[in-house]
Enzyme design. Structure first.
Site, PDB file in Angstrom:
ATOM      1  N   ASP A 194      -4.258  31.682   9.879  1.00  0.00           N
ATOM      2  CA  ASP A 194      -2.817  31.461  10.036  1.00  0.00           C
ATOM      3  C   ASP A 194      -2.481  29.999   9.733  1.00  0.00           C
ATOM      4  OD1 ASP A 194      -4.108  30.584  12.449  1.00  0.00           O
ATOM      5  OD2 ASP A 194      -2.179  30.641  13.505  1.00  0.00           O
ATOM      6  N   ASP A 222      -5.610  23.004   6.396  1.00  0.00           N
ATOM      7  CA  ASP A 222      -5.504  23.487   7.788  1.00  0.00           C
ATOM      8  C   ASP A 222      -5.098  24.950   7.797  1.00  0.00           C
ATOM      9  OD1 ASP A 222      -5.104  23.804  10.511  1.00  0.00           O
ATOM     10  OD2 ASP A 222      -3.312  22.571  10.587  1.00  0.00           O
ATOM     11  N   GLU A 250      -4.434  30.443  15.707  1.00  0.00           N
ATOM     12  CA  GLU A 250      -4.815  29.082  16.103  1.00  0.00           C
ATOM     13  C   GLU A 250      -3.594  28.200  16.231  1.00  0.00           C
ATOM     14  OE1 GLU A 250      -6.236  24.952  15.990  1.00  0.00           O
ATOM     15  OE2 GLU A 250      -4.855  25.875  14.578  1.00  0.00           O
ATOM     16  N   GLU A 251      -2.625  28.393  15.330  1.00  0.00           N
ATOM     17  CA  GLU A 251      -1.450  27.519  15.329  1.00  0.00           C
ATOM     18  C   GLU A 251      -0.467  27.871  16.444  1.00  0.00           C
ATOM     19  OE1 GLU A 251      -1.600  24.931  13.778  1.00  0.00           O
ATOM     20  OE2 GLU A 251      -2.618  25.154  11.858  1.00  0.00           O
ATOM     21  N   HIS A 309       0.437  20.167   8.914  1.00  0.00           N
ATOM     22  CA  HIS A 309       1.669  20.378   9.721  1.00  0.00           C
ATOM     23  C   HIS A 309       2.897  19.720   9.085  1.00  0.00           C
ATOM     24  CE1 HIS A 309      -0.424  21.472  13.774  1.00  0.00           C
ATOM     25  NE2 HIS A 309      -1.197  21.768  12.757  1.00  0.00           N
TER      26      HIS A 309
END
Lengths: 453, 453
Positions: free
Chosen positions: B84, B115, B149-150, B423
């Site tokens: 994700d 990421d 995870e996010e 991010h």
């Protein structure tokens, strides 16, 4: 003629609903055509009653200027109002559509119902009625209806000096405020000034991961919160250097008079849905709203506002905020105080930019005038209750300029109610107050021209 | 086999670009199908190389669990990663589309490039390469690739105890962090914890006119700014009661070691576009980022955010914010400290509501293990430089749980760079580091199974 007014009520209501259907949001560039249409609507209305009408272009939205025939030796009254409205957002809070005027329980709901289409239309209707009844008006009435009141009236303000002959008058009449309360009409003799700003704090060139960069880079949203917090303490006292220098103490006789008004903090809090009111200690609620300067944040924007979590240091944070000022406070001086304060308080690692929007000083009108006495009488006849003299916390930026440039007296006759939700969802205007306003206006022309002995 | 790795590079890049095209934003409920598709993509990739693969449903997004054949008496390594990604907003800041992977100047730009799709895929590719080369792997490798995870890994955390047999391993390997800098690979032995919240301050039942009500009603946006400001001082020191109770001083030898790393505040500031860095006095930038707790506002929302001016007291104001924690700080204890602080500081006339999102403690790994020595050797071979031992400011919430539940060692091998814009808009991963990561991973399996004397 008053019988005629009653007979015309359905048509008067239908007229207002027509006008309210036009979403004339002056701050929204996508609404330009709608604003133009609302302008045309009122120009046509005035023209069809026989007034001389001129739609005058400006660099923004046009002015509507109209006049009845001059009356030799008679007084001249200028009615000022506006055909533009505030944005309607948040839309999902409206029970019926903001531009779909709907009557519920005797209230007409729509954006602009009370601010200001419904209120200014009372004077247009009363004058149209005088004209159509075939009675010559005992005074000359001029209309100035603009389309930029909600965005600061900058173009009208700029043009006012060159229009001063055309708008020359003994008294300006404005209905863009409220009665004191349900069943208690009022004449408003003071308004607060205003100054509006947008502050943007910028930090890193883009949003950063708060894990990898948190602790190394100043967070612009934190900087913004610190800056805004530093401007006002927890009692609502504004912290800018010199901010209160020009704020005069309220005369004790005025405070005494206001304290006799039937005000209840408890009822007030309940009406807006809060547990407790708030503000500077040492002042009553009316004093704080009408005669003390205040600071309010109008909007905050930064970083991730959508669903869920996004752990960033946002690149930007901004706030829209405004001050309400009391007479003698100067918006330009405030801007300097604000810049000084921000420069002194900005943290390292961020930059700030202040956009100065509109500003206008507060206003005080004389109440010992024949016009005020005429208004007292007309309102008492139409509303069945003698009006009280109050101030208002809101701002009508152009009013002080009328006093200065036209050298005229000023009558603020609010037909609205304080819970009419001006600037909020579900703005409304009591249909009964619309009719009473028309009647009070119709009687006012007579009272001004034929003052009681 | 290393020759084969070079020959496979075009295919390895194409694979990653395919995976990056799937916008698997786990926090966005409208992206559920995309998240599912990204899950299937990696499951298929692993299955086609001959691994035993299981896509395991959870209450949220599914887990991908895969394994190579067991090796009698050999070590077992678990590779953890996530499919994700973070939201891509603000979209207009991306040079190429976030889900349209594009190589510019040797960097691959896309949301998830570093990421974590690009990084976890290095291990998948290296294992696939071992399998397809026909060489039996000298150890067993398991994969656990999750889709939350996010958003805090809550479902994986819940399921971990019942999966402990299936995931049993000697060491967990995670590539979801960064090298120390350009040309200086690193092994990360510490992560900060995290706690994320959303605070909503509510005042009047709807937006109010700031003229009529300013001075009488507490402004929720001002209340929010005061509350947020009260949580952190102008040096970044957090003001919650007891917040630093569990924060341990950094050992002097560790500080000495970090001070020898080639760090430049000036270059760091320039790389993120700020004039000056910021943070607690008495600590270096690396110390503040890696080993000191921090507070960041991630988003602010209140009132009028559109064009122009709307002079209101907004009914609501809200903030998303997060803390980064150091080892021994407990997110649940923090939530209590936060509630206590808010209750003590909230002004009259508004209510507050705190939504607790995800939290995870910080993590420290041992570095005196055979796994760390194997990683040092493998990385030096692939990158041509001996790695340094560092910590990271970010959080991988599940890592501490692996240590607790699986009782394993832990290797954090970051192939990314600190300016990879995780991010943020224009997230990227250097193509060369992707290839080096695959090579280091391929060598790692050998080094672990055949430790140097």
């Amino acid at each position: 003629m008053l019988t005629d007014l009653h007979a015309e009520r359905p048509q008067h209501l239908e007229d207002l609903m027509q006008w309210l259907r036009i979403p004339s949001v002056s701050s929204d560039s996508r609404r330009k055509d709608d604003v133009q249409q609302a302008c045309q609507w009122i120009a046509t209305k005035l023209g069809s009653a026989g007034l001389k009408v001129d739609v005058m272009p400006t660099e923004g939205h046009p002015l509507v200027i109209a006049e009845t025939p001059p009356v030799d030796g008679g007084p001249v009254v200028l009615v000022y109002g506006h055909y533009d409205v505030q944005p309607a957002e948040p839309l999902d809070h409206w029970i019926s559509g903001p531009f779909d005027p709907t009557v519920r329980d005797g209230d007409l709901f729509a954006r602009g119902a009370t601010d200001d289409k419904g209120q200014v239309l009372t004077h247009v209707q009363s004058v149209c009625q005088w004209m159509s009844a075939g009675n010559p008006l005992p005074l000359q009435i001029k209309f100035l209806i603009e389309g930029e009141e909600e965005v600061g009236s900058a173009n009208l303000e700029r043009l006012l000096p060159e229009l001063s002959d055309r708008l020359a008058c003994d008294c300006v009449v404005i209905s863009d405020s409220s009665q004191y309360g349900d069943g208690q009409p009022a004449i408003t003799y003071g308004l607060r000034g205003i100054a509006t700003y947008e502050l943007t704090v910028s930090g890193p060139s883009q949003d950063l991961h708060s894990g990898s960069f948190g602790g190394a880079v100043m967070n612009p949203a934190i900087a913004l919160c610190h800056l805004l917090s530093s401007m006002v303490d927890s009692d609502g006292v504004i912290q800018l250097p010199g901010f209160y220098d020009d704020v005069e103490d309220l005369p004790e006789d005025q405070r005494d008079q206001w304290r006799q008004l039937p005000q209840s903090d408890e009822a007030f809090a309940k009406s807006v849905g809060v547990e407790q009111l708030f503000g500077e200690t040492g002042y009553t609620t009316d004093e704080r709203r009408w005669a003390r300067p205040t600071f309010d944040i109008n909007g905050l924007t930064s970083g991730h506002q959508g669903e869920g979590v996004k752990t960033i240091i946002p690149a930007l944070a901004s706030a829209k905020f405004s001050f309400r000022l009391v007479p003698h406070q100067d918006p330009e001086r405030l801007t300097n105080q604000l810049r000084e304060h921000l420069a002194a308080h900005v943290p390292v690692g961020v930059a700030w930019d202040l956009k100065v929007d509109h500003g206008a000083p507060g206003m005080l009108a004389r109440i010992d005038t024949p016009f005020a006495r005429a208004a007292e009488a007309a309102i008492e006849q139409a509303f069945g209750t003698r009006p009280v003299f109050i101030r208002e916390g809101g701002s009508i930026p152009i009013v002080t300029r009328f006093q200065e440039v036209l050298g005229c007296d000023c009558l603020l006759l609010g037909w609205g109610l304080s819970d009419d939700n001006a600037h909020s969802p579900n703005e409304k205007f009591r249909v009964q107050d619309y009719y009473r306003g028309i009647e009070a206006s119709a009687r006012l022309w007579n009272e001004i021209a034929n003052p009681p002995e």
